[in-house]
Design a protein around this motif. Sequence first.
Motif, PDB file in Angstrom:
ATOM      1  N   PHE A 176      12.481  45.997  53.770  1.00 58.57           N
ATOM      2  CA  PHE A 176      12.064  46.175  52.310  1.00 58.57           C
ATOM      3  C   PHE A 176      10.908  46.932  51.983  1.00 58.57           C
ATOM      4  O   PHE A 176      10.832  47.618  51.243  1.00 58.57           O
ATOM      5  CB  PHE A 176      11.809  44.435  51.811  1.00 58.57           C
ATOM      6  N   ASP A 192      14.604  43.489  43.756  1.00 61.85           N
ATOM      7  CA  ASP A 192      14.675  42.464  44.898  1.00 61.85           C
ATOM      8  C   ASP A 192      16.348  41.849  44.770  1.00 61.85           C
ATOM      9  O   ASP A 192      16.779  41.902  43.654  1.00 61.85           O
ATOM     10  CB  ASP A 192      13.611  41.270  44.894  1.00 61.85           C
ATOM     11  N   GLU A 207      10.322  32.898  46.880  1.00 57.96           N
ATOM     12  CA  GLU A 207      10.787  34.138  47.070  1.00 57.96           C
ATOM     13  C   GLU A 207      10.551  35.128  46.126  1.00 57.96           C
ATOM     14  O   GLU A 207      10.292  36.315  46.148  1.00 57.96           O
ATOM     15  CB  GLU A 207      12.443  34.175  47.335  1.00 57.96           C
ATOM     16  N   GLY A 211       8.489  38.575  46.514  1.00 60.20           N
ATOM     17  CA  GLY A 211       9.046  40.003  45.996  1.00 60.20           C
ATOM     18  C   GLY A 211       8.024  40.744  45.388  1.00 60.20           C
ATOM     19  O   GLY A 211       7.768  41.687  45.285  1.00 60.20           O
ATOM     20  N   PHE A 216       8.068  44.690  44.339  1.00 57.41           N
ATOM     21  CA  PHE A 216       9.314  44.836  43.584  1.00 57.41           C
ATOM     22  C   PHE A 216       8.867  44.555  42.235  1.00 57.41           C
ATOM     23  O   PHE A 216       8.120  44.100  41.606  1.00 57.41           O
ATOM     24  CB  PHE A 216      10.275  43.673  44.016  1.00 57.41           C
ATOM     25  N   LYS A 219      13.673  40.845  40.083  1.00 55.66           N
ATOM     26  CA  LYS A 219      14.554  40.279  40.962  1.00 55.66           C
ATOM     27  C   LYS A 219      16.037  40.042  40.213  1.00 55.66           C
ATOM     28  O   LYS A 219      16.127  39.846  39.081  1.00 55.66           O
ATOM     29  CB  LYS A 219      14.243  38.749  41.277  1.00 55.66           C
TER      30      LYS A 219
END
Length: 293
Positions: A176, A192, A207, A211, A216, A219
């Motif tokens: 990542f 993400d 999570e 992220g 990120f 998501k």
Amino acid sequence: MIRPRRSVLFMPGSNARALDKARNLPSDGVILDLEDSVAPDAKPMARDQIAEAVAAKGFGKREIIIRINNLDSPWWEHDLTMAARAKPDGILVPKISRPADIKTLEERLRALKADPGIVLWAMIESPLGVLSAQDIAATAREGDRRLAGFVMGPNDIARETRMRMLPGRAAMLPLFAHCILAARAAGIEILDGPYNDINDVAGFAKECAQGRDMGFDGKTLIHPGQIDAANAAYTPPAEEIARARKIMGVFDLPENANKGVVQLDGQMVERLHVEMAKRTIGIADAIAALKVM
């Protein structure tokens, strides 16, 4: 233009009710899917339904992205032709593994005389895709410059690398980070991947926070029940916005016009923090504008 992408929800193109429902969900964007969620014999029907849904509009300020099938499939050219005519905000392409894939898509879109405002999103979900992330991202500054961002595909990465999808995703974090650096170096966005257990609310929230902290921009989601948590995680908190406005304000003072560093609330603040503050305020303002749909 700063655009919030806190929550981008996959919706199966073969499900007419889901497509209609997407118009009223509080996600920042929707991905109308022709790939994994659609059975092979249902793809033509899904293609037609997506075209009709995009033409009918009614999605407000939500970003509309169509996910086509991968370039090794027998469906991608029909998918791309439909998407070019439908004029969504973007087209998401699975299993991008090399810069040549982006060039192939750009050439085909050029032949279709597609609107230049339609951007491409690349799913990075294979070992070669991860290893080639920097070169793929670099296409955003070449040729037609359609590439707008990456979407991570952790499920396919796990399958192809034999990494286990465990809480915390420790094995995947280096992958990542590599893709985030590649995206940032090229000035593109990166989202993400989805969280599979739709009933694990706490795990999903963790999570999202992970992220966000990694860098990120938002998501991708597989269930409407995940939208609120993703939006909450990727919305700048009020104190962060207030701090950003103070940073902007202190550098706007005449006595600080030529200074590279100033003191604010006992901390040293540099001009690089002004750029970070601008983005925080820009995202906050864009999120506020989304609420007026």
